[in-house]
Design a protein around this motif. Structure first.
Motif, PDB file in Angstrom:
ATOM      1  N   VAL A   1      29.100  39.129  37.377  1.00  0.00           N
ATOM      2  CA  VAL A   1      30.182  39.418  38.330  1.00  0.00           C
ATOM      3  C   VAL A   1      29.632  39.486  39.751  1.00  0.00           C
ATOM      4  N   ARG A   2      28.514  40.166  39.919  1.00  0.00           N
ATOM      5  CA  ARG A   2      27.919  40.299  41.249  1.00  0.00           C
ATOM      6  C   ARG A   2      27.562  38.933  41.834  1.00  0.00           C
ATOM      7  N   THR A   3      26.975  38.073  41.019  1.00  0.00           N
ATOM      8  CA  THR A   3      26.581  36.741  41.482  1.00  0.00           C
ATOM      9  C   THR A   3      27.802  35.903  41.841  1.00  0.00           C
TER      10      THR A   3
ATOM     11  N   THR B   1      28.507  34.544  45.620  1.00  0.00           N
ATOM     12  CA  THR B   1      28.080  33.155  45.844  1.00  0.00           C
ATOM     13  C   THR B   1      29.128  32.103  45.482  1.00  0.00           C
ATOM     14  N   SER B   2      30.283  32.526  44.955  1.00  0.00           N
ATOM     15  CA  SER B   2      31.271  31.528  44.546  1.00  0.00           C
ATOM     16  C   SER B   2      32.644  31.866  45.127  1.00  0.00           C
ATOM     17  N   ASP B   3      33.590  30.973  44.850  1.00  0.00           N
ATOM     18  CA  ASP B   3      34.966  31.200  45.310  1.00  0.00           C
ATOM     19  C   ASP B   3      35.870  31.587  44.140  1.00  0.00           C
ATOM     20  N   LYS B   4      35.273  32.111  43.067  1.00  0.00           N
ATOM     21  CA  LYS B   4      36.041  32.453  41.870  1.00  0.00           C
ATOM     22  C   LYS B   4      36.619  33.855  41.953  1.00  0.00           C
ATOM     23  N   GLY B   5      37.861  33.983  41.498  1.00  0.00           N
ATOM     24  CA  GLY B   5      38.514  35.277  41.437  1.00  0.00           C
ATOM     25  C   GLY B   5      38.281  35.937  40.086  1.00  0.00           C
ATOM     26  N   PRO B   6      38.772  37.158  39.912  1.00  0.00           N
ATOM     27  CA  PRO B   6      38.490  37.929  38.709  1.00  0.00           C
ATOM     28  C   PRO B   6      39.017  37.313  37.413  1.00  0.00           C
ATOM     29  N   THR B   7      40.137  36.606  37.473  1.00  0.00           N
ATOM     30  CA  THR B   7      40.686  36.024  36.246  1.00  0.00           C
ATOM     31  C   THR B   7      39.763  34.956  35.673  1.00  0.00           C
ATOM     32  N   VAL B   8      39.249  34.093  36.529  1.00  0.00           N
ATOM     33  CA  VAL B   8      38.322  33.051  36.079  1.00  0.00           C
ATOM     34  C   VAL B   8      37.004  33.669  35.607  1.00  0.00           C
ATOM     35  N   ILE B   9      36.536  34.680  36.325  1.00  0.00           N
ATOM     36  CA  ILE B   9      35.304  35.355  35.928  1.00  0.00           C
ATOM     37  C   ILE B   9      35.469  35.977  34.538  1.00  0.00           C
ATOM     38  N   ARG B  10      36.610  36.597  34.300  1.00  0.00           N
ATOM     39  CA  ARG B  10      36.875  37.178  32.978  1.00  0.00           C
ATOM     40  C   ARG B  10      36.828  36.090  31.896  1.00  0.00           C
TER      41      ARG B  10
ATOM     42  N   ASN C   1      35.844  45.612  27.112  1.00  0.00           N
ATOM     43  CA  ASN C   1      35.499  46.854  27.819  1.00  0.00           C
ATOM     44  C   ASN C   1      34.338  46.637  28.774  1.00  0.00           C
ATOM     45  N   LEU C   2      33.372  45.838  28.346  1.00  0.00           N
ATOM     46  CA  LEU C   2      32.224  45.537  29.210  1.00  0.00           C
ATOM     47  C   LEU C   2      32.669  44.712  30.413  1.00  0.00           C
ATOM     48  N   ILE C   3      33.574  43.774  30.176  1.00  0.00           N
ATOM     49  CA  ILE C   3      34.096  42.950  31.275  1.00  0.00           C
ATOM     50  C   ILE C   3      34.861  43.820  32.272  1.00  0.00           C
ATOM     51  N   ASP C   4      35.695  44.709  31.743  1.00  0.00           N
ATOM     52  CA  ASP C   4      36.470  45.610  32.615  1.00  0.00           C
ATOM     53  C   ASP C   4      35.535  46.428  33.512  1.00  0.00           C
ATOM     54  N   ALA C   5      34.480  46.962  32.914  1.00  0.00           N
ATOM     55  CA  ALA C   5      33.534  47.788  33.675  1.00  0.00           C
ATOM     56  C   ALA C   5      32.835  46.961  34.740  1.00  0.00           C
TER      57      ALA C   5
ATOM     58  N   SER D   1      45.881  26.554  44.411  1.00  0.00           N
ATOM     59  CA  SER D   1      44.414  26.507  44.408  1.00  0.00           C
ATOM     60  C   SER D   1      43.820  27.889  44.168  1.00  0.00           C
ATOM     61  N   LEU D   2      44.375  28.888  44.834  1.00  0.00           N
ATOM     62  CA  LEU D   2      43.864  30.248  44.692  1.00  0.00           C
ATOM     63  C   LEU D   2      44.128  30.799  43.286  1.00  0.00           C
ATOM     64  N   MET D   3      45.287  30.455  42.716  1.00  0.00           N
ATOM     65  CA  MET D   3      45.582  30.896  41.354  1.00  0.00           C
ATOM     66  C   MET D   3      44.626  30.234  40.369  1.00  0.00           C
ATOM     67  N   THR D   4      44.355  28.953  40.581  1.00  0.00           N
ATOM     68  CA  THR D   4      43.431  28.228  39.703  1.00  0.00           C
ATOM     69  C   THR D   4      42.033  28.829  39.762  1.00  0.00           C
ATOM     70  N   LYS D   5      41.652  29.323  40.928  1.00  0.00           N
ATOM     71  CA  LYS D   5      40.333  29.927  41.091  1.00  0.00           C
ATOM     72  C   LYS D   5      40.266  31.346  40.530  1.00  0.00           C
ATOM     73  N   GLY D   6      41.398  31.893  40.125  1.00  0.00           N
ATOM     74  CA  GLY D   6      41.368  33.185  39.452  1.00  0.00           C
ATOM     75  C   GLY D   6      41.850  34.376  40.255  1.00  0.00           C
ATOM     76  N   PHE D   7      42.547  34.143  41.370  1.00  0.00           N
ATOM     77  CA  PHE D   7      43.101  35.253  42.145  1.00  0.00           C
ATOM     78  C   PHE D   7      44.546  35.498  41.722  1.00  0.00           C
ATOM     79  N   LYS D   8      44.956  36.767  41.741  1.00  0.00           N
ATOM     80  CA  LYS D   8      46.285  37.131  41.282  1.00  0.00           C
ATOM     81  C   LYS D   8      47.326  36.913  42.371  1.00  0.00           C
ATOM     82  N   SER D   9      48.580  36.766  41.924  1.00  0.00           N
ATOM     83  CA  SER D   9      49.672  36.382  42.810  1.00  0.00           C
ATOM     84  C   SER D   9      49.886  37.352  43.973  1.00  0.00           C
ATOM     85  N   ASP D  10      49.833  38.658  43.696  1.00  0.00           N
ATOM     86  CA  ASP D  10      50.104  39.618  44.770  1.00  0.00           C
ATOM     87  C   ASP D  10      49.017  39.570  45.841  1.00  0.00           C
TER      88      ASP D  10
END
Length: 264
Positions: free
Chosen positions: A117-119, A123-132, A143-147, A187-196
């Motif tokens: 997650v830190r990396t 260093t990337s343009d990925k949001g939390p959804t894609v990272i998950r 649970n580990l992902i949430d933390a 584009s932002l949704m595809t990268k994993g950022f949420k709508s709000d």
């Protein structure tokens, strides 16, 4: 029936030894196996002990291969298991090797998830959804992902999403404003950022709208489409041209204006 160790010979490969029983080569062992079983010349071993030594050496070799794999970068447990399978390590030896790695704190999926997650955050343009999704692919527990994702704070998300939005706005600068915003949002949704969060970012951006440039683009696109539809009768030609231009994001009022100004 027992056999006597008559010779212990160092192999060319560092940390490994050949064991001779009753004057004949029997098997090789790693140094840690040699020490753990206190092997020495003159020691008598039975068939059961010999098999235990061979099994222990299989584990030692698998452990060494795992260490080599881990020496390059952090790995998830699932990656190490798959690597051992790819190396054709016997399935019954893998759990033992994994237990040894955990005991030595060489494997820790929480540590892996935190680092991942830190990396990605830095260093990337990925949001939390894609990272998950990527961590799930590594079979990291929810649970580990949430933390781990708790470290991806809101300010950093806004910063990363804003940089991506600005980049996409430049990329689509020739697209009508309405369509441009749709493409940036997608584009932002595809990268994993949420709508709000995307809405927040777009509301805070100063988006330059150039009516003259948009009209120029409409004129260019409309002329091409109008010409392409010349085989249709006038009414159908108008309808198809309007539909195509609406699909490209131009406003209906501007499309009608172009039609009015370019009537045959």
């Amino acid at each position: 029936m027992t056999k006597k160790i008559t010779k212990i010979e160092a192999q060319k490969r560092q940390g490994r030894y050949n064991i001779y029983l009753d004057g004949k080569f029997a098997f090789g062992v790693a140094e840690n196996v040699l020490i753990r079983f206190q092997l020495a010349r003159g020691l008598e071993i039975d068939e059961q002990t010999e098999q235990r030594l061979i099994d222990a050496d299989d584990v030692a070799k698998a452990y060494s291969r795992a260490l080599d794999y881990l020496s390059h970068q952090l790995r998830a447990e699932s990656e190490v298991i798959q690597k051992l399978k790819d190396l054709e390590i016997p399935a019954d030896k893998i759990p033992t090797v994994m237990g040894m790695l955990r005991e030595q704190h060489l494997l820790d999926d929480q540590n892996y998830a935190d680092s991942f997650v830190r990396t990605m955050m830095l260093t990337s343009d990925k949001g939390p959804t894609v990272i998950r999704q990527k961590l799930r692919a590594k079979k990291i527990g929810e649970n580990l992902i949430d933390a781990a994702l708790e470290k991806y704070d809101q300010d950093r998300m806004v910063e990363n999403a804003t940089k991506l939005a600005e980049k996409q706005l430049k990329h689509y600068h020739k697209v009508p404003l309405k369509m441009r915003l749709q493409k940036v949002r997608q584009s932002l949704m595809t990268k994993g950022f949420k709508s709000d969060l995307i809405t927040q970012v777009l509301d805070e951006l100063e988006i330059q709208d150039d009516p003259d440039e948009e009209w120029e683009q409409l004129n260019l696109q409309a002329s091409k489409i109008w010409q392409r539809n010349r085989r249709f009768d006038y009414r159908e030609r108008v309808m198809k041209t309007k539909r195509s231009l609406v699909g490209k994001g131009f406003s209906f009022d501007e499309i009608q204006r172009w039609m009015d100004e370019n009537e045959d």
